[in-house]
Motif scaffolding. Structure first.
Motif, PDB file in Angstrom:
ATOM      1  N   PRO A  97      31.741-236.023  70.766  1.00  9.00           N
ATOM      2  CA  PRO A  97      30.466-236.279  71.432  1.00  9.00           C
ATOM      3  C   PRO A  97      29.956-235.091  72.214  1.00  9.00           C
ATOM      4  N   GLN A  98      30.842-234.216  72.629  1.00  7.41           N
ATOM      5  CA  GLN A  98      30.401-233.033  73.348  1.00  7.41           C
ATOM      6  C   GLN A  98      30.477-231.796  72.470  1.00  7.41           C
ATOM      7  N   GLY A  99      30.683-232.034  71.195  1.00 10.29           N
ATOM      8  CA  GLY A  99      30.857-230.916  70.276  1.00 10.29           C
ATOM      9  C   GLY A  99      29.572-230.464  69.646  1.00 10.29           C
ATOM     10  N   THR A 100      29.689-229.857  68.519  1.00  9.27           N
ATOM     11  CA  THR A 100      28.532-229.290  67.848  1.00  9.27           C
ATOM     12  C   THR A 100      27.748-230.377  67.127  1.00  9.27           C
ATOM     13  N   GLU A 101      26.862-229.943  66.267  1.00  8.43           N
ATOM     14  CA  GLU A 101      25.868-230.854  65.730  1.00  8.43           C
ATOM     15  C   GLU A 101      26.464-232.013  64.946  1.00  8.43           C
ATOM     16  N   ALA A 102      25.704-233.095  64.899  1.00  5.86           N
ATOM     17  CA  ALA A 102      26.093-234.237  64.095  1.00  5.86           C
ATOM     18  C   ALA A 102      25.543-234.060  62.683  1.00  5.86           C
ATOM     19  N   PHE A 103      26.330-234.479  61.709  1.00  8.77           N
ATOM     20  CA  PHE A 103      25.901-234.487  60.320  1.00  8.77           C
ATOM     21  C   PHE A 103      25.453-235.910  59.983  1.00  8.77           C
ATOM     22  N   PHE A 104      24.291-236.020  59.387  1.00 10.50           N
ATOM     23  CA  PHE A 104      23.739-237.326  59.076  1.00 10.50           C
ATOM     24  C   PHE A 104      23.843-237.627  57.589  1.00 10.50           C
ATOM     25  N   GLY A 105      23.990-238.913  57.298  1.00 11.11           N
ATOM     26  CA  GLY A 105      23.912-239.362  55.924  1.00 11.11           C
ATOM     27  C   GLY A 105      22.463-239.396  55.458  1.00 11.11           C
TER      28      GLY A 105
ATOM     29  N   SER B  26      14.047-236.127  80.396  1.00 11.38           N
ATOM     30  CA  SER B  26      14.022-236.656  81.750  1.00 11.38           C
ATOM     31  C   SER B  26      15.401-236.702  82.410  1.00 11.38           C
ATOM     32  N   ASN B  27      16.452-236.512  81.619  1.00  4.55           N
ATOM     33  CA  ASN B  27      17.791-236.633  82.158  1.00  4.55           C
ATOM     34  C   ASN B  27      18.294-235.262  82.612  1.00  4.55           C
ATOM     35  N   SER B  28      18.192-234.981  83.870  1.00  2.00           N
ATOM     36  CA  SER B  28      18.555-233.653  84.373  1.00  2.00           C
ATOM     37  C   SER B  28      20.049-233.368  84.253  1.00  2.00           C
ATOM     38  N   ALA B  29      20.866-234.396  84.051  1.00  2.00           N
ATOM     39  CA  ALA B  29      22.313-234.190  83.941  1.00  2.00           C
ATOM     40  C   ALA B  29      22.755-233.846  82.522  1.00  2.00           C
ATOM     41  N   SER B  30      21.878-233.943  81.557  1.00  4.07           N
ATOM     42  CA  SER B  30      22.240-233.600  80.170  1.00  4.07           C
ATOM     43  C   SER B  30      22.537-232.116  80.081  1.00  4.07           C
ATOM     44  N   ASP B  31      23.577-231.763  79.353  1.00  7.18           N
ATOM     45  CA  ASP B  31      23.981-230.367  79.308  1.00  7.18           C
ATOM     46  C   ASP B  31      23.991-229.776  77.907  1.00  7.18           C
ATOM     47  N   TYR B  32      23.457-230.535  76.960  1.00 14.19           N
ATOM     48  CA  TYR B  32      23.479-230.042  75.586  1.00 14.19           C
ATOM     49  C   TYR B  32      22.286-230.613  74.855  1.00 14.19           C
ATOM     50  N   PHE B  33      21.573-229.773  74.133  1.00 11.99           N
ATOM     51  CA  PHE B  33      20.341-230.177  73.456  1.00 11.99           C
ATOM     52  C   PHE B  33      20.343-229.660  72.021  1.00 11.99           C
ATOM     53  N   ILE B  34      19.748-230.458  71.154  1.00 10.64           N
ATOM     54  CA  ILE B  34      19.744-230.113  69.737  1.00 10.64           C
ATOM     55  C   ILE B  34      18.352-230.335  69.166  1.00 10.64           C
ATOM     56  N   TRP B  35      17.990-229.515  68.223  1.00 10.26           N
ATOM     57  CA  TRP B  35      16.795-229.747  67.419  1.00 10.26           C
ATOM     58  C   TRP B  35      17.225-230.113  66.003  1.00 10.26           C
ATOM     59  N   ILE B  50      21.475-225.782  72.005  1.00  9.47           N
ATOM     60  CA  ILE B  50      21.549-224.941  73.191  1.00  9.47           C
ATOM     61  C   ILE B  50      22.234-225.721  74.304  1.00  9.47           C
ATOM     62  N   ARG B  51      23.059-225.027  75.047  1.00 10.52           N
ATOM     63  CA  ARG B  51      23.706-225.657  76.186  1.00 10.52           C
ATOM     64  C   ARG B  51      22.916-225.344  77.449  1.00 10.52           C
ATOM     65  N   SER B  52      23.132-226.145  78.469  1.00 14.26           N
ATOM     66  CA  SER B  52      22.298-226.046  79.666  1.00 14.26           C
ATOM     67  C   SER B  52      22.564-224.774  80.460  1.00 14.26           C
ATOM     68  N   CYS B  90      13.829-233.487  68.979  1.00 10.77           N
ATOM     69  CA  CYS B  90      14.781-232.943  69.924  1.00 10.77           C
ATOM     70  C   CYS B  90      15.712-234.080  70.323  1.00 10.77           C
ATOM     71  N   ALA B  91      16.893-233.718  70.750  1.00 10.63           N
ATOM     72  CA  ALA B  91      17.868-234.708  71.178  1.00 10.63           C
ATOM     73  C   ALA B  91      18.701-234.122  72.306  1.00 10.63           C
ATOM     74  N   GLU B  92      19.116-234.988  73.209  1.00 11.96           N
ATOM     75  CA  GLU B  92      20.003-234.562  74.273  1.00 11.96           C
ATOM     76  C   GLU B  92      21.296-235.348  74.199  1.00 11.96           C
ATOM     77  N   LYS B  93      22.373-234.670  74.535  1.00 14.92           N
ATOM     78  CA  LYS B  93      23.653-235.340  74.658  1.00 14.92           C
ATOM     79  C   LYS B  93      23.750-235.950  76.051  1.00 14.92           C
ATOM     80  N   TRP B  94      23.847-237.250  76.093  1.00  8.56           N
ATOM     81  CA  TRP B  94      23.997-237.943  77.366  1.00  8.56           C
ATOM     82  C   TRP B  94      25.260-238.782  77.267  1.00  8.56           C
TER      83      TRP B  94
END
Lengths: 113, 110
Positions: A97-105, B26-35, B50-52, B90-94
């Protein structure tokens, strides 16, 4: 080739008839999850699993079940499907969950009539 | 609840232009973002993350910028091509979840 495989790709079923959507990944990932995608609502997480026999609810778990008996497989079960579960479903896997990108089906388009 | 959103649902550009897709979180505690990029009939595909603790990260033709002060994330695509036409999320890891925005549809005309 690294991939997440879902089956079936398309499914039309009737209300109340139990169904299972399978998901398998060949990357030895620990983390797997299920999402549904609806117009205007984006992708929402249904359930996730951090490892074998470890599962937990996401944002929209009502009406769904999952199991994780093996690392590579993470089936999504609808015990009694209803029309509001008509949606596009995606399975995803990642190293963690804190790792790199997720791969989607490729997605499963489910219609419940 | 916490959510990740996008400023514009659609963006139309000419081939060769640079595209900028924005996202407010909106989640200021998120530390990882993905496109992610999603083409019609396919699942989301990772573009860049990108990491925070970073402000900027570059990939091949793409750059992600993170402004934590205003909780804003952007994706820049250089020399946009017709093959870039897709929906971008975009997506954030929460905690243990990925929270997705609703997506921006990028249309590239020749």
């Amino acid at each position: 080739e690294a991939q997440v495989t879902q089956n079936p790709r398309y499914l039309i079923t009737v209300t109340g008839k139990k169904l299972t959507v399978t998901c398998s990944q060949n990357m030895n990932h620990e983390y797997m999850s299920w999402y549904r995608q609806d117009p205007g609502l984006g992708l929402r997480q249904i359930y996730y699993s951090m490892n074998v026999e470890v599962t937990d609810k996401g944002d929209v778990p009502e009406g769904y079940k999952v199991s994780r008996k093996e690392k590579r497989n993470f089936p999504l079960i609808l015990e009694s499907p209803s029309p509001n579960q008509t949606s596009l479903y995606f399975c995803a896997s990642s190293l963690g969950p804190q790792g790199t990108e997720a791969f989607f089906g490729q997605g499963t388009r489910l219609t419940v009539v | 609840g916490e959510s990740v959103g996008l400023h514009l649902p659609t963006l139309s550009v000419q081939e060769g232009d640079n595209s900028i897709i924005n996202c407010a979180y909106s989640n200021s505690a998120s530390d990882y973002f993905i496109w992610y990029k999603q083409e019609s009939g396919k699942g989301p595909q990772f573009i860049i993350d990108i990491r925070s603790n970073m402000d900027k990260r570059q990939g091949q033709r793409v750059t992600v910028l993170l402004n934590k002060t205003v909780k804003h994330l952007s994706l820049q695509i250089a020399a946009t091509q017709p093959g870039d036409s897709a929906v971008y999320f975009c997506a954030e890891k929460w905690r243990t979840a990925l929270i997705f925005g609703k997506g921006t549809t990028l249309s590239v005309s020749s």
